[in-house]
Design an enzyme around this catalytic site. Structure first.
Site, short mmCIF file in Angstrom:
data_model
loop_
_atom_site.label_atom_id
_atom_site.label_comp_id
_atom_site.label_asym_id
_atom_site.label_seq_id
_atom_site.Cartn_x
_atom_site.Cartn_y
_atom_site.Cartn_z
N GLU A 1 -0.73 80.32 -23.83
CA GLU A 1 -0.33 79.59 -25.26
C GLU A 1 0.74 79.25 -24.91
OE1 GLU A 1 -0.99 78.66 -28.14
OE2 GLU A 1 -0.63 80.60 -30.04
N ASP A 2 1.06 77.91 -25.71
CA ASP A 2 1.57 77.11 -25.69
C ASP A 2 2.55 77.87 -26.98
OD1 ASP A 2 0.69 77.27 -28.84
OD2 ASP A 2 0.76 74.99 -28.93
N ASP B 1 5.95 82.22 -31.75
CA ASP B 1 6.50 82.04 -33.07
C ASP B 1 6.45 83.61 -33.51
OD1 ASP B 1 8.40 80.68 -33.90
OD2 ASP B 1 6.25 79.88 -35.54
N PHE C 1 12.58 73.66 -34.08
CA PHE C 1 11.11 73.05 -33.79
C PHE C 1 11.14 72.51 -32.98
CE2 PHE C 1 7.08 71.28 -35.37
CZ PHE C 1 6.57 72.47 -35.44
N ARG D 1 2.54 65.36 -28.87
CA ARG D 1 2.10 65.81 -27.16
C ARG D 1 2.19 65.63 -26.43
NH1 ARG D 1 -1.27 70.42 -31.00
NH2 ARG D 1 -2.28 69.84 -32.27
#
Ligand code: IMP
Ligand code: MG
Length: 174
Positions: free
Chosen positions: A95-96, A99, A148, A161
């Protein structure tokens, strides 16, 4: 709105940490079947896979819990399932960013029911302050503050990205 990005983690530091993670995974398993969560985790997976020293296979799933903003909708939607069975494989979910935890806890519960030999979860970034659903992680690249972030696969409205570093996005009124 005027968008600007400031560097949080340099390309050099991200790539060094990913190499360490690959070395650790290569020592834990004889072989690894990566499950990459599209789209954000693709850059992390590609870098990680190149540094692995045991045989590697990979597959992709797509889920979404975000619209085009910076807040979670709270609803996880399955867009694309895996192509291959994970039965008997050492599955490592890639997973990046973690959160609220909604995406990973959902993905984990779905995959657990498919009889992998082992199931572990790794994330490049973790924002623990934002957690709503608890998720047990097997490895974390970097713990970051509640900001963020974009780059290295992470987007804001599908942009940024391709940035080779991880940056904090600021939005200011014009
Ligand atoms: P969770 O389900 O709330 O844990 O959200 C996980 C997903 O939300 C990640 O895989 C990202 O796609 C997205 N996300 C969460 N935080 C950020 C961020 O800071 N930047 C970009 N995407 C994010
Ligand atoms: Mg994601």
């Amino acid at each position: 709105m005027v968008e600007s990005v400031s560097v949080l983690i340099s390309r050099e530091d991200v790539e060094k940490r990913i190499a360490e993670m690959a070395a650790e995974l290569s020592s834990r398993y004889d072989s690894v079947h990566f499950v990459c969560i599209l789209k954000g985790s693709v850059f992390f997976l590609a870098e990680l896979a190149k540094d692995m020293t045991v045989p590697v296979t990979m597959d992709f799933i797509s889920v979404s819990s975000y619209g085009n903003g910076t807040e979670s909708s709270g609803i996880v939607k399955f867009n694309k399932d895996l192509d291959d069975s994970i039965e008997g494989k050492n599955v490592v979910v890639v997973e990046d960013i973690l959160d609220s935890g909604r995406t990973l806890s959902y993905v984990k519960s779905v995959l657990e029911g498919r009889n992998p030999a082992s199931l572990s979860v790794i994330t490049l970034l973790d924002k623990p302050e934002r957690r709503v659903v608890p998720v047990e992680l097997d490895m974390t690249g970097f713990v970051i503050p509640d900001e963020f972030v974009v780059g290295y696969g992470l987007d804001y409205a599908q942009k940024y990205r391709n940035l080779p570093y991880i940056g904090v996005l600021s939005l200011k009124e014009e």
